[in-house]
Design a protein around this motif. Sequence first.
Motif, PDB file in Angstrom:
ATOM      1  N   GLU A   1      -7.557   1.413   5.307  1.00  0.00           N
ATOM      2  CA  GLU A   1      -7.214  -0.013   5.307  1.00  0.00           C
ATOM      3  C   GLU A   1      -7.094  -0.529   6.742  1.00  0.00           C
TER       4      GLU A   1
ATOM      5  N   TYR B   1      -5.629   6.546   2.680  1.00  0.00           N
ATOM      6  CA  TYR B   1      -6.075   5.206   2.301  1.00  0.00           C
ATOM      7  C   TYR B   1      -5.569   4.160   3.300  1.00  0.00           C
TER       8      TYR B   1
ATOM      9  N   PRO C   1      -6.353  -3.396  -3.707  1.00  0.00           N
ATOM     10  CA  PRO C   1      -7.276  -2.537  -2.962  1.00  0.00           C
ATOM     11  C   PRO C   1      -8.727  -2.717  -3.402  1.00  0.00           C
ATOM     12  N   ASP C   2      -8.968  -2.885  -4.694  1.00  0.00           N
ATOM     13  CA  ASP C   2     -10.348  -3.083  -5.155  1.00  0.00           C
ATOM     14  C   ASP C   2     -10.930  -4.395  -4.627  1.00  0.00           C
TER      15      ASP C   2
ATOM     16  N   LEU D   1     -11.900  -3.908  -1.128  1.00  0.00           N
ATOM     17  CA  LEU D   1     -13.141  -3.129  -1.063  1.00  0.00           C
ATOM     18  C   LEU D   1     -14.352  -4.025  -1.348  1.00  0.00           C
TER      19      LEU D   1
ATOM     20  N   THR E   1       0.835  -1.207   0.000  1.00  0.00           N
ATOM     21  CA  THR E   1       0.000   0.000   0.000  1.00  0.00           C
ATOM     22  C   THR E   1       0.865   1.250   0.000  1.00  0.00           C
TER      23      THR E   1
ATOM     24  N   THR F   1     -10.450   4.795  -2.638  1.00  0.00           N
ATOM     25  CA  THR F   1      -9.614   3.766  -3.280  1.00  0.00           C
ATOM     26  C   THR F   1      -9.157   4.237  -4.660  1.00  0.00           C
TER      27      THR F   1
END
Lengths: 324, 295
Positions: B211, B207, B227-228, B231, A316, B249
């Motif tokens: 998370e 973000y 990330p998607d 989600l 990330t 996102t």
Amino acid sequence: MTSPDETAQLCKAIVDELERAVVGRRRTLELVLIGILAGHHVLLEDLPGLGKTLIARSFARVLGLDFARIQFTPDLLPSDVVGAPLYDQRSAEMVFRPGPVFTQLLLADEINRTPPKTQAALLEAMGEGQVSVDGLTRKLPEPFIVLATDNPIEYEGTYELPEAQLDRFGMRLRLGYLSAGDETDMLRRRVDRAAENVDLNPVTTPAGVLAMRESLERVEVTPDLLEYVVAIVTATRRDAQVQIGASPRGGLALVQLARGQALLSQRDYVVPDDIKQVAVPALAHRITLRPELWVRQVSADEVMTKLLASVATPRTDPARAVTG
Amino acid sequence: MKGQHWVRLLPLALLIVLGLAGLRGTVGTPRWDGPLHRDGIAVGLVLEVVFAVLAVLTLRRQRSAQQGLVVRKLRMTLLSVLSVGAVAVAVVMLLSLKLHFLNRPVKLPPQPPPRPGATPTRRPPVKAPAPLFHIPVAVLLYALLVLALLAAIAASIWWARRLRPSVGPREDAFIVEDSGDLREAVESGRSALRTVDDARAAIIACYLAMERSLADRGTARGLADTPDELLSRARARGVVRGTAAARLTALFYEARFSSHPLGPGQRDAAEQALDELAAALAEEKAEPEAAGAGT
């Protein structure tokens, strides 16, 4: 030069137009378009009657490309594909008569029905975009795209494509049957239009296709995404179920296809999801499974999907190497 | 992870203790005589326990893990060996008991009462007839026990190697290791927006805060997740509602994977998304508490 934004808009228009003729296969159409944008050839593998030829014809029409079709048969000769010199009585000279490969979009139908010699005749054309006959090399028109089909069920009288030739296809797609709703929609449209074929309109030109390809080069790929691609390719080589992993050409194809996917998603930068979405069609046909998995009917697609679920995506936070 | 190592070592430790106990004959030392003596039964019982524990462990792993063909074949082979071993030990024990009863001393005829006045003469004791054949039961059982222990140690080492975290990722490993309080996570995102001048870094921090908050709510990001995908999972579990998380996102993707200059507009959008998300999560958290207070 077309900007990535313009290409993204054009891609949407192309797929929308194609959907007028090809019902219920938007994702397949997107993937074929991604393959064309990435400069690759596409192998469509499935049973007869699922719309493979229709997809190829429709693409040729909408992209404004010349179209030729070769029905591969066991007695097809290499000269039937690339062309051959013939004696011209009027000029009393040997004149080269180009084969059907001299086109912009070639549908190689049932490519596994012809012997390896004839299949190999396509290799140079697909790999180099040129044909060598009688010591002379002739360039093929640009863009040159091969959409090949093969039938995965019948084995009698077929010649399985060698790995070298499979590797030259950017992606392999399996169509599958339409859902009941889509199939009904297809029948309804056929009844409503009262004609066999849909009259599609060209959305772009051959020059437009080349410009779209150039815009692909302006799609950003960060270094850690390249490492992610390498990790996926390496995973195919280390997996216990895989006898031969993906080639470096597979990694190159994956990057270009991911860029195409990014364009289709209206972005000019690649994200990990783009790579994941095209990884199976880009790499599954490039790996050879161990023989015991053939017996158990485990497909390369399944193995690739499982591999993707085990390869780490980029973190990330790029500043934190380990825990994101 | 440390706890898991202990759990893995526990069966091995248990087997070694049981094995040593069996060898010393200290587990329930039965005191009857005969060819079994005292520790034959003990060793046999320990062997059965060892086989049973190994079989249960193998079966559990076979059910839980999705392994390759070779591993599955190895497991099946191990199960077969354990089953055969358990049956063999049981048969040896039963056979020994049977032999023991067959080879009982022969009952002697009752002796006549001694005549009065007669001096008792010492007769030589009548020996029981020797058994027809002798099976070294204890030796066999000891050998089997040692073999079982060696097999258990080898199997444990093999499992430990297989389960050792490889260089590659694991599906059950999570990126966010620290699971602070939800409010703290969101506040850290807000403070990043206030303090970090760089819009890109601020959006990424935002973000990251989301998370973390999702991890606090039980939806952590797996190593192979995007990330998607995270989600989607959060949506499917009902952890995330509305569009704030999706917007954040999308902004994160742009900040993380593009080199576009990101302006204050995108930064404000990230802040707004984080605020909406925090409000939604806090509201969601408050609902069950209010319901709990009402009842």
